[in-house]
Design a protein around this motif. Structure first.
Motif: not given
Length: 138
Positions: A119, A123-124, A126-128, A130-131, A134
């Motif tokens: 990816p 994107q990587v 943004l995923t981090e 998001r995590d 959370k």
């Protein structure tokens, strides 16, 4: 118009088709030799040397010993024996081509599917993010 024609001719599909037709014409001699010289002699021996080419029905003109004699006399005939010969030859040629293509296809290896690309970095990231968000809210 000349430019469009040149583009049409230079497309891969047209060139591939032309090469296929030329090779097919050359391959016809090989297949005909295979049928006439290799397959038909044993097949003729197996069926007792029956030659269908002189099986015909005379519609008008009398009785004749062969198709050639009937044609020479101008008789009207239905040459079903010649049709059977053509049908048998077609089936033999089709089966021979099938076997040859099947053997050629065995040598072609299937290419393994390429792994999906990684990816994009955004994107990587943004995923981090998001995590991490959370984990804070839990």
């Amino acid at each position: 118009m000349l430019g469009e024609f040149r583009e049409f001719i230079s497309r891969g599909n047209v060139v591939d088709l032309a090469v296929g037709v030329i090779i097919g014409a050359a391959f016809t001699a090989i297949v005909n030799s295979l049928v006439n010289d290799i397959i038909m002699p044993p097949l003729g021996l197996l069926i007792g040397g029956i030659d269908f080419s002189n099986f015909f029905l005379t519609l008008k003109g009398g009785n004749f010993p062969s198709v050639d004699a009937a044609k020479a006399a101008g008789a009207v005939t239905v040459n079903y024996g010649l049709f059977f010969n053509a049908l048998i030859r077609f089936l033999i040629v089709a089966f021979a081509i099938f076997i040859i293509v099947k053997q050629i296809n065995r040598f072609h290896r299937k290419e393994e599917a390429a792994p999906p690309p990684p990816p994009p970095a955004e994107q990587v990231l943004l995923t981090e993010i998001r995590d991490l968000l959370k984990q804070r809210t839990v």
